[in-house]
Design an enzyme around this catalytic site. Structure first.
Site, mmCIF file in Angstrom:
data_model
loop_
_atom_site.group_PDB
_atom_site.id
_atom_site.type_symbol
_atom_site.label_atom_id
_atom_site.label_comp_id
_atom_site.label_asym_id
_atom_site.label_seq_id
_atom_site.Cartn_x
_atom_site.Cartn_y
_atom_site.Cartn_z
ATOM 1 N N CYS A 171 0.413 -1.138 -0.006
ATOM 2 C CA CYS A 171 -0.138 0.011 -0.138
ATOM 3 C C CYS A 171 0.981 1.462 -0.188
ATOM 4 O O CYS A 171 1.291 1.615 -0.988
ATOM 5 C CB CYS A 171 -0.944 -0.009 1.099
ATOM 6 S SG CYS A 171 -2.277 1.223 0.775
ATOM 7 N N HIS A 210 -3.570 -4.751 0.229
ATOM 8 C CA HIS A 210 -2.940 -5.323 1.873
ATOM 9 C C HIS A 210 -2.845 -7.011 1.862
ATOM 10 O O HIS A 210 -4.130 -7.557 2.354
ATOM 11 C CB HIS A 210 -4.097 -4.804 3.070
ATOM 12 C CG HIS A 210 -3.667 -3.386 3.260
ATOM 13 N ND1 HIS A 210 -2.554 -3.071 3.930
ATOM 14 C CD2 HIS A 210 -4.036 -2.180 2.713
ATOM 15 C CE1 HIS A 210 -2.521 -1.645 4.245
ATOM 16 N NE2 HIS A 210 -3.428 -0.978 3.217
ATOM 17 N N GLU A 248 -1.407 -8.693 3.772
ATOM 18 C CA GLU A 248 -1.325 -9.173 5.053
ATOM 19 C C GLU A 248 -2.890 -9.382 5.806
ATOM 20 O O GLU A 248 -2.962 -10.175 6.656
ATOM 21 C CB GLU A 248 -0.532 -8.297 5.948
ATOM 22 C CG GLU A 248 -1.376 -7.122 6.570
ATOM 23 C CD GLU A 248 -1.659 -5.821 5.506
ATOM 24 O OE1 GLU A 248 -2.254 -4.995 5.878
ATOM 25 O OE2 GLU A 248 -1.110 -6.236 4.478
#
Length: 257
Positions: A115, A214, A216
């Site tokens: 990001c 994102h 994660e």
């Protein structure tokens, strides 16, 4: 080599409160980032903002670098005034992450920008950013909502590093951003788009990768596992002695690092 690689993870620098303490300046990172590294076979090492000139020394002790998400980089780094919607409030972090990325690129270190991290990578390479996507998109699917990630499809570009790691024609990803790559930085190429044309990934030589979403926040470990593999391979290359020197009974100090 049987040790897990050390993956440096940049941090926020913000005021936070906990227990009896209020408004204390802290270096922190959401736990999902460190879990993402650990679940993929790496050891997460937090890199709080430091003096920029120390970046090469810090990276010399690591095997790979992750630059995480967060507020906007100061647009002065790419020669533009700040948009009214820009969230520019961390000059120490800006300077530190710029220095980390410059040092990592110079060293050929495997790196992943997530990001904001992708945006800083693009800026370090001389690119620019769209400072507020709602100004240029008819419908904005990228921003999520306060405290909640959104979701939209991305389309990896076949024949790229990212396209090899994520070979699907299209996949759904977690998203939360209001800025994006505009002019692509020197030495980078676009390796994924959103259906609306927004740049969703860029990559450079070796394992140099930035993604606008994102990863994660999901359960797909492919990108981080690939970074861990690249870090492991780079660490092996650094410790394998030069063959000719070994034949002569002398270890090459450069090869040993």
């Amino acid at each position: 080599m049987d040790r897990r690689p050390l993956i440096g993870v940049s941090t926020y620098l913000v005021d936070a409160s906990w227990s009896d303490w209020r408004g204390r300046r802290v270096a922190l990172v959401p736990e999902r980032y460190t879990a993402y590294v650990q679940d993929s076979g790496g050891i997460a090492v937090l890199l709080p903002p430091d003096a920029p000139e120390r970046a090469p020394e810090v990276l010399a002790r690591l095997d790979a670098l992750v630059i995480v998400g967060g507020p906007d980089i100061d647009p002065a780094y790419y020669g533009e005034p700040a948009h009214p919607a820009s969230e520019v409030d961390s000059p120490e972090r800006d300077a530190w992450e710029v220095a980390l990325l410059r040092a990592a690129l110079a060293a050929g270190m495997p790196l992943l920008g997530i990001c904001r991290g992708m945006q800083v990578l693009n800026v370090v390479c001389g690119g620019t950013l769209v400072q507020h996507l709602p100004d240029v998109l008819a419908a904005d699917v990228h921003g999520g909502s306060p405290g909640k990630y959104g979701s939209h499809p991305v389309r990896p570009v076949p024949g790229t590093l990212l396209g090899g790691l994520l070979p699907e024609c299209e996949l759904e990803v977690p998203t939360f951003h209001h800025q994006a790559v505009d002019r692509v930085g020197a030495g980078l190429r676009v390796s994924a788009h959103a259906p609306d044309g927004t740049v969703e990934a860029v990559e450079g030589p070796g394992f140099t990768l930035g993604v606008q979403w994102h990863p994660e926040q999901g359960d797909d470990l492919r990108l981080m596992r690939a970074l861990v593999r690249a870090a492991t391979a780079a660490a092996l290359d650094a410790v394998v002695p030069d063959a000719a020197a070994t034949d002569a009974g002398v270890l090459d100090p450069v090869a040993l690092g």
